[in-house]
Design a protein around this motif. Structure first.
Motif, PDB file in Angstrom:
ATOM      1  N   THR A 131       0.485  -1.320   0.221  1.00 31.70           N
ATOM      2  CA  THR A 131      -0.170  -0.086  -0.120  1.00 31.70           C
ATOM      3  C   THR A 131       0.356   1.524  -0.135  1.00 31.70           C
ATOM      4  O   THR A 131       0.510   2.273  -0.276  1.00 31.70           O
ATOM      5  CB  THR A 131      -1.150  -0.022   1.224  1.00 31.70           C
ATOM      6  OG1 THR A 131      -0.094   0.172   2.231  1.00 31.70           O
ATOM      7  CG2 THR A 131      -1.876  -1.252   1.511  1.00 31.70           C
ATOM      8  N   TYR A 183      -4.724  -5.734   8.541  1.00 32.54           N
ATOM      9  CA  TYR A 183      -5.026  -6.702   7.495  1.00 32.54           C
ATOM     10  C   TYR A 183      -5.936  -7.364   8.675  1.00 32.54           C
ATOM     11  O   TYR A 183      -7.384  -7.412   8.002  1.00 32.54           O
ATOM     12  CB  TYR A 183      -4.826  -8.518   7.493  1.00 32.54           C
ATOM     13  CG  TYR A 183      -3.799  -8.056   6.336  1.00 32.54           C
ATOM     14  CD1 TYR A 183      -3.339  -6.795   5.859  1.00 32.54           C
ATOM     15  CD2 TYR A 183      -3.448  -8.933   5.455  1.00 32.54           C
ATOM     16  CE1 TYR A 183      -2.086  -6.603   4.484  1.00 32.54           C
ATOM     17  CE2 TYR A 183      -2.006  -9.156   4.397  1.00 32.54           C
ATOM     18  CZ  TYR A 183      -1.535  -7.901   3.465  1.00 32.54           C
ATOM     19  OH  TYR A 183      -0.817  -7.480   2.810  1.00 32.54           O
ATOM     20  N   VAL A 219      -8.261  -3.472   6.611  1.00 31.08           N
ATOM     21  CA  VAL A 219      -8.868  -3.435   5.219  1.00 31.08           C
ATOM     22  C   VAL A 219     -10.199  -3.888   5.376  1.00 31.08           C
ATOM     23  O   VAL A 219      -9.790  -5.241   4.950  1.00 31.08           O
ATOM     24  CB  VAL A 219      -7.361  -4.156   4.783  1.00 31.08           C
ATOM     25  CG1 VAL A 219      -7.658  -4.115   2.837  1.00 31.08           C
ATOM     26  CG2 VAL A 219      -5.749  -3.256   5.185  1.00 31.08           C
ATOM     27  N   VAL A 276      -8.790  -0.903  -1.288  1.00 30.21           N
ATOM     28  CA  VAL A 276      -7.769  -0.323  -0.625  1.00 30.21           C
ATOM     29  C   VAL A 276      -6.678   0.206  -2.043  1.00 30.21           C
ATOM     30  O   VAL A 276      -6.418  -1.369  -2.179  1.00 30.21           O
ATOM     31  CB  VAL A 276      -6.503  -0.757   0.957  1.00 30.21           C
ATOM     32  CG1 VAL A 276      -5.974   0.185   0.431  1.00 30.21           C
ATOM     33  CG2 VAL A 276      -7.343  -0.674   1.684  1.00 30.21           C
ATOM     34  N   LEU A 298      -7.430   5.027   3.944  1.00 31.75           N
ATOM     35  CA  LEU A 298      -8.354   4.228   4.661  1.00 31.75           C
ATOM     36  C   LEU A 298      -9.517   4.205   6.087  1.00 31.75           C
ATOM     37  O   LEU A 298      -9.908   3.601   6.013  1.00 31.75           O
ATOM     38  CB  LEU A 298      -6.955   4.368   5.384  1.00 31.75           C
ATOM     39  CG  LEU A 298      -5.527   2.740   5.049  1.00 31.75           C
ATOM     40  CD1 LEU A 298      -4.457   2.544   6.263  1.00 31.75           C
ATOM     41  CD2 LEU A 298      -5.937   1.516   4.294  1.00 31.75           C
TER      42      LEU A 298
END
Length: 675
Positions: free
Chosen positions: A330, A344, A348, A352, A623
């Motif tokens: 990312t 994770y 996420v 993303v 995010l």
């Protein structure tokens, strides 16, 4: 012999009367209150001793931080009250609260010993990844702790035949439970009232150094305060205007770079781009005062002389592989997220933008390959959100070679070759290996071919030699790929690095004995030692001409931008910002900053604060924020949804594989807690 001729009905009546008198006896109430007051005190002293491992350190903390000790007791008391309100029995409630606190202390102790991090609230969500430590809890110290917890729980439980049975009215139980729950909630989210209490007690949250946070504030308090850190707070400088300013600067810079870009074409072809993140890969020849019978990493050392190479600054030590993946894929930084968090698993949960989605936009097939089960760290679902077209986990390896406990690195190389050969489009592959995952305290490979000599104990020597044999196998698996693509007509680039330094024994045993670090306490490390314990070798190779570069140090989060520059590909907004920041601050951790002159700092230098704030704002925007950046730059890339055909070639989104993985682990594999 005395016969009791009293009628049975009278005996029952007298028994009830006696029990009733016991319930209303002031002494019974006092005994119950004494139990409620004393157990939390004993519990806090016990869990601090369990986690710290030293009675001296525990007493020193208690005497030095009396107010913090009392806050920990208060939280333990609230936990006991809440359970008491539900269960009703004093002894059973005490046993349950002791069990919960004891487990928390035991897990925290083992985590610190293994990877230098305490137990966080979000670890509870990790299921098998974090909680499956049974195979590692075999040492004498751990067993003593387990037995101690069991004994204390048994003693508390047996008190149910000693303590008075104080039946509390239902209204009082509800009120008590609500009070306890609110108190725990207040400290978890730090309400204004709780904030005043914390301030008066002198609480100092050290979120950037969680081990110090737990050491100072105590396990119960630090754990509770971390609950709110599960939600990332919006930066004070985040706004539409702030993002618009960053976008304008990037747009101007991108226009200049676009003139130099060649869209990554090599003789008219797009090259395969293969990232290999080798599990716990590091160069053991860097250890101070240790020599090996022969060079265990000939391929790596040759590439360091001939190709672009250097060192990556990893946010992890000994575990947390997925966090390194997160940074590389990312371009985001773990330094802006709560210490110990797992993106994770926590963040996420929607598409993303990443290297995988970017290369997919360029006509590549983006594939993830990992030689362990796909459910681990939720990769099955996370890779979909990151824009991969497919994810090949161990469930889809055909009759794989196993070496030690896990699928071999050589098998991974063979699968990379197979997938590239079977795909018409150029490929972007992100590979995560598994063979050399710890622990290394038994000779899993049989005879080790690399003998270590130096100031090492027999145990440390065995650990190091087992690890080194696995590192050599990783080196040779890279050579296999190079040999294959050396004469291939498909232009191919390989980027090879490790995720973190290996955990070579508890308390950094091998590093300490070898003199690589002076203390087994990370809080006592110098900035140079922090740098050494997070620096991972990086090498690259390509079968086409590419200028050789030396990379002194580069954060994992900046690697993607650097590779795109090496390939002369235009960088999307987030990676373009990464490149700008890397020029000023190539190394960025929560407790270490490395500037462009390779000087080390404990915090961001004033000259770079503005650009680091921009980086933090853009990361938050993508995010958690409102995606302002997509309104100004790279809209399609920044708002791209997951590929509809994700993992179609391997039977869908991996749900079935996840279910299988949760019920049946790989037969040859040991339980894993830190991958």
């Amino acid at each position: 012999m005395h016969l009791n001729l009293e009628p049975r009905s009278h005996r029952i009546s007298n028994s009830k009367k006696s029990k009733k008198m016991r319930l209303t006896n002031p002494g019974a109430i006092i005994a119950s209150l004494f139990f409620l007051a004393c157990l939390p005190i004993v519990s806090v002293i016990g869990i601090e001793y369990l986690e710290r491992g030293s009675l001296h350190d525990t007493i020193h903390w208690l005497m030095s931080y009396k107010r913090l000790f009392l806050l920990n007791v208060g939280l333990s008391f609230c936990l006991l009250l809440f359970i008491q309100a539900i269960v009703g029995s004093l002894a059973i409630s005490g046993a349950i609260s002791t069990l919960l606190l004891g487990l928390m202390a035991l897990i925290s102790y083992m985590k610190v010993k293994m990877i230098g991090e305490p137990f966080f609230p979000w670890d509870i969500l990790l299921n098998k990844e974090s909680m499956d430590i049974a195979s590692l809890v075999t040492g004498k110290a751990a067993m003593i702790r387990i037995v101690s917890i069991i004994v204390v729980i048994a003693v508390v439980f047996l008190l149910r035949w000693v303590l008075p049975r104080w039946k509390m009215p239902i209204v009082m139980r509800v009120a008590m439970g609500l009070f306890a729950l609110y108190a725990l909630y207040a400290f978890s989210v730090k309400t204004p009232m709780a904030g005043k209490v914390l301030d008066r007690a002198g609480v100092n949250e050290i979120v950037w150094d969680q081990q110090q946070n737990y050491t100072n504030n105590g396990l119960a308090l630090a754990f509770t305060l971390n609950v709110k850190n599960s939600i990332v707070q919006k930066p004070d400088t985040y706004s539409d205007h702030a993002i618009a300013t960053v976008a304008a600067n990037l747009q101007q810079s991108n226009q200049q770079e676009a003139k130099l870009a060649s869209n990554g074409l090599i003789n008219g072809k797009k090259p395969n781009v293969i990232f290999i993140m080798s599990e716990a890969f590091w160069d053991p020849t860097l250890l101070t005062n240790v020599k090996f019978s022969e060079d265990p990493l000939p391929t790596i050392h040759q590439l360091q002389k001939e190709s672009t190479s250097g060192y990556l600054l990893s946010p992890q030590f000994g575990g947390g592989t997925s966090n390194v993946e997160f940074e590389v894929l990312t371009g985001d930084s773990m330094s802006f997220l709560p210490g110990g968090s797992i993106p994770y698993q926590q963040y996420v949960n929607k598409p993303v933008p990443s290297l995988a989605s970017y290369f997919a936009d360029q006509g590549y097939k983006s594939m993830g390959i990992h030689s362990y089960e796909g459910w681990f760290w939720d990769r099955n679902t996370v890779y979909k959100q990151l824009g991969f077209e497919s994810f090949k986990s161990s469930e889809y390896f055909e009759n794989p070679e196993v070496k030690g406990y896990f699928i071999s690195d050589a098998e991974v190389s063979r699968n990379i070759i197979k997938e590239v050969d079977n795909t018409d489009n150029p490929m972007f592959i992100y590979t995560v290996t598994m063979q050399n995952h710890g622990p290394y305290d038994d000779p899993r490979y049989g005879k080790n071919n690399f003998e270590a000599t130096g100031p090492l104990s027999a145990q440390a020597k065995s650990i190091l030699e087992t690890y080194t044999q696995g590192a050599h196998d990783a080196d040779q698996s890279l050579k296999m790929l190079i040999d294959h693509y050396q004469n291939s007509d498909e232009p191919t680039m390989i980027v090879f690095y490790g995720d973190h330094l290996p955990m070579l024994g508890l308390d950094y045993q091998v590093y300490k004995e070898a003199g690589f670090i002076q203390s087994s306490n990370p809080n006592e490390w110098t900035l140079d030692e922090v740098k050494k314990m997070h620096s991972i070798p990086l090498v690259t190779w390509s079968n086409f001409d590419m200028p050789k570069q030396q990379i002194p140090l580069l954060s994992d989060s900046f690697l993607g931008a650097h590779v795109l520059d090496m390939l002369h590909m235009e960088k999307p907004a987030n990676f373009a910002l990464d490149a700008q920041l890397a020029n000023q601050v190539p190394g960025l951790l929560s407790n270490l900053v490395v500037d462009s002159n390779q000087e080390l700092h404990a915090k961001v230098p004033d000259a770079s604060k503005a650009l680091v704030d921009d980086y933090r704002n853009v990361q938050y925007d993508m995010l958690f924020g409102k995606q302002y950046m997509a309104e100004y730059l790279d809209h399609d890339y920044l708002t791209k949804t997951a590929q509809a055909s994700y993992n179609a070639e391997f039977g869908g989104d991996g749900t079935e594989a996840k279910r299988a993985g949760e019920s049946e682990s790989t037969p040859e594999a040991k339980p894993v807690s830190a991958q």
